[in-house]
Write a protein that holds these residues in place. Structure first.
Motif, PDB file in Angstrom:
ATOM      1  N   THR A 153       5.964   2.908  -5.434  1.00 37.64           N
ATOM      2  CA  THR A 153       6.294   2.902  -4.071  1.00 37.64           C
ATOM      3  C   THR A 153       7.005   1.302  -3.787  1.00 37.64           C
ATOM      4  O   THR A 153       7.346   1.208  -2.423  1.00 37.64           O
ATOM      5  N   GLY A 154       7.043   0.718  -4.593  1.00 37.85           N
ATOM      6  CA  GLY A 154       7.918  -0.504  -4.307  1.00 37.85           C
ATOM      7  C   GLY A 154       8.468  -0.836  -5.765  1.00 37.85           C
ATOM      8  O   GLY A 154       8.780  -0.121  -6.670  1.00 37.85           O
ATOM      9  N   ARG A 155       8.826  -2.242  -6.073  1.00 35.85           N
ATOM     10  CA  ARG A 155       9.376  -2.855  -7.166  1.00 35.85           C
ATOM     11  C   ARG A 155       8.372  -2.392  -8.314  1.00 35.85           C
ATOM     12  O   ARG A 155       7.155  -2.298  -8.371  1.00 35.85           O
ATOM     13  N   LEU A 156       9.056  -2.288  -9.360  1.00 35.74           N
ATOM     14  CA  LEU A 156       8.123  -1.731 -10.668  1.00 35.74           C
ATOM     15  C   LEU A 156       6.945  -2.615 -11.121  1.00 35.74           C
ATOM     16  O   LEU A 156       5.889  -2.109 -11.185  1.00 35.74           O
ATOM     17  N   GLY A 157       7.099  -4.001 -10.890  1.00 33.03           N
ATOM     18  CA  GLY A 157       6.073  -4.981 -11.352  1.00 33.03           C
ATOM     19  C   GLY A 157       4.868  -4.746 -10.588  1.00 33.03           C
ATOM     20  O   GLY A 157       3.765  -4.745 -10.983  1.00 33.03           O
ATOM     21  N   ARG A 167       0.090 -11.189 -16.087  1.00 33.25           N
ATOM     22  CA  ARG A 167      -1.062  -9.848 -16.493  1.00 33.25           C
ATOM     23  C   ARG A 167      -0.549  -8.554 -15.664  1.00 33.25           C
ATOM     24  O   ARG A 167       0.006  -8.775 -14.726  1.00 33.25           O
ATOM     25  N   ALA A 168      -0.573  -7.589 -16.551  1.00 37.95           N
ATOM     26  CA  ALA A 168      -0.102  -6.297 -15.809  1.00 37.95           C
ATOM     27  C   ALA A 168      -0.980  -5.348 -16.450  1.00 37.95           C
ATOM     28  O   ALA A 168      -1.669  -5.524 -17.618  1.00 37.95           O
ATOM     29  N   VAL A 169      -1.288  -4.052 -15.882  1.00 39.67           N
ATOM     30  CA  VAL A 169      -2.004  -2.927 -16.124  1.00 39.67           C
ATOM     31  C   VAL A 169      -1.179  -1.624 -15.894  1.00 39.67           C
ATOM     32  O   VAL A 169      -0.535  -1.246 -15.014  1.00 39.67           O
ATOM     33  N   VAL A 170      -1.051  -0.993 -17.243  1.00 35.04           N
ATOM     34  CA  VAL A 170      -0.449   0.348 -17.278  1.00 35.04           C
ATOM     35  C   VAL A 170      -1.345   1.351 -17.452  1.00 35.04           C
ATOM     36  O   VAL A 170      -1.977   1.390 -18.416  1.00 35.04           O
ATOM     37  N   ASP A 171      -1.619   2.202 -16.188  1.00 28.75           N
ATOM     38  CA  ASP A 171      -2.513   3.100 -16.516  1.00 28.75           C
ATOM     39  C   ASP A 171      -2.253   4.477 -17.192  1.00 28.75           C
ATOM     40  O   ASP A 171      -1.015   4.505 -17.781  1.00 28.75           O
ATOM     41  N   GLY A 230      10.854  -1.960 -18.922  1.00 30.66           N
ATOM     42  CA  GLY A 230      11.222  -2.361 -17.445  1.00 30.66           C
ATOM     43  C   GLY A 230      10.270  -3.405 -16.995  1.00 30.66           C
ATOM     44  O   GLY A 230      10.632  -4.295 -16.254  1.00 30.66           O
ATOM     45  N   LEU A 231       8.891  -3.278 -17.526  1.00 32.40           N
ATOM     46  CA  LEU A 231       7.971  -4.566 -17.291  1.00 32.40           C
ATOM     47  C   LEU A 231       8.697  -5.684 -17.924  1.00 32.40           C
ATOM     48  O   LEU A 231       8.278  -6.875 -17.092  1.00 32.40           O
ATOM     49  N   LEU A 232       8.880  -5.627 -19.009  1.00 33.58           N
ATOM     50  CA  LEU A 232       9.637  -6.752 -19.670  1.00 33.58           C
ATOM     51  C   LEU A 232      10.619  -7.640 -18.796  1.00 33.58           C
ATOM     52  O   LEU A 232      10.857  -8.874 -18.563  1.00 33.58           O
TER      53      LEU A 232
END
Length: 267
Positions: A5-9, A23-27, A43-45
């Motif tokens: 719904t918004g920017r990837l991060g 910190r990030a969480v990829v479900d 994309g997260l990087l």
């Protein structure tokens, strides 16, 4: 399922925890064939590199290396910025799980400047039917849950796992719900189609990406909306390795990005 719904991060709860760390969480909805979707990690990087950079310059290229066997869940990311003169910035980003590096990237950002050389692209979009005239194709969610994040409408070439003679796929692809068509999103879209070998096969095999190189071509001010036209083709395969090239155009035929993936063939 985590919704786009918004920017990837933001969709991966990307949060700066201290200087140079996130910190990030990829479900699990972003799981691909053997682990987290490679394009989502890329994309997260890229998103971290943009946040870490002290300059507001657009991304020009990204070279991503997958160092291990990541799992869905939490990631710690660290970034180091290197300025190269007045117009170029390079940001090194490392993603870790449980203290072990699982992916890294060097992201090149560059300032926009006037040039006497006219804009040019040698890769022209194929002539295909518009997306509304192309039937939907669904990646099997029980095998690749990430397929639920993509709206794929094949436009040319064979389908994956069809036992065809041509190792190429071409499709209109959108994200549902959509994301801004920026560099992180283009990294996701560059890895949306199955490996280039898949049209030749009749049953899936594991073909994980080892390296992904992404180049951005369009002026960021003209980046529009999805769907975009994505063509993925196998360049060569042998000795347990495979190389794929991917081109992405917008609806007006403007080349947005190109990518090359080097893969291991484990099947």
């Amino acid at each position: 399922m985590m919704k786009l719904t918004g920017r990837l991060g933001a969709q991966f709860a990307l949060t700066a925890t201290e200087s140079g760390q996130w910190r990030a969480v990829v479900d699990d909805s972003w799981r691909g064939w053997t682990g987290p979707h490679g394009g989502a990690l890329a994309g997260l990087l890229i998103e971290v590199a943009q946040q870490a950079s002290s300059r507001e310059d657009p991304v020009r290229a990204a070279d991503v290396r997958f160092l291990g066997r990541p799992a869905t869940g939490a990631f710690t990311l660290r970034a180091t910025e290197h300025t190269v003169g007045r117009s170029t910035t390079m940001v090194d980003v490392i993603a870790e799980q449980d203290g072990v590096p699982v992916a890294s990237a060097t992201i090149t950002l560059g300032a926009t400047s006037a040039s006497t050389i006219p804009a040019h692209s040698a890769r022209h979009a194929p002539v295909v039917a518009p997306p509304q005239d192309c039937a939907l194709f669904q990646l099997p969610p029980e095998i690749v849950p990430v397929g639920a994040h993509f709206v794929i409408r094949p436009a040319a070439g064979p389908l994956p796992l069809s036992g065809a003679d041509e190792a190429m796929m071409c499709a209109w692809i959108a994200l549902d719900p959509g994301l801004p068509l920026d560099a992180p999103t283009l990294a996701v879209l560059a890895d949306a189609l199955p490996p280039g070998l898949f049209p030749l096969l009749t049953a899936p095999v594991a073909v994980p990406t080892v390296t992904l190189s992404l180049q951005l071509h369009a002026d960021r001010t003209r980046l529009g909306d999805t769907p975009v036209l994505v063509r993925a083709a196998n360049v060569s395969s042998g000795e347990g390795w495979s190389v794929d090239d991917t081109d992405i155009w917008d609806g007006e035929g403007v080349l947005l990005a190109t990518a090359r993936q080097t893969r291991r063939v484990l099947g």
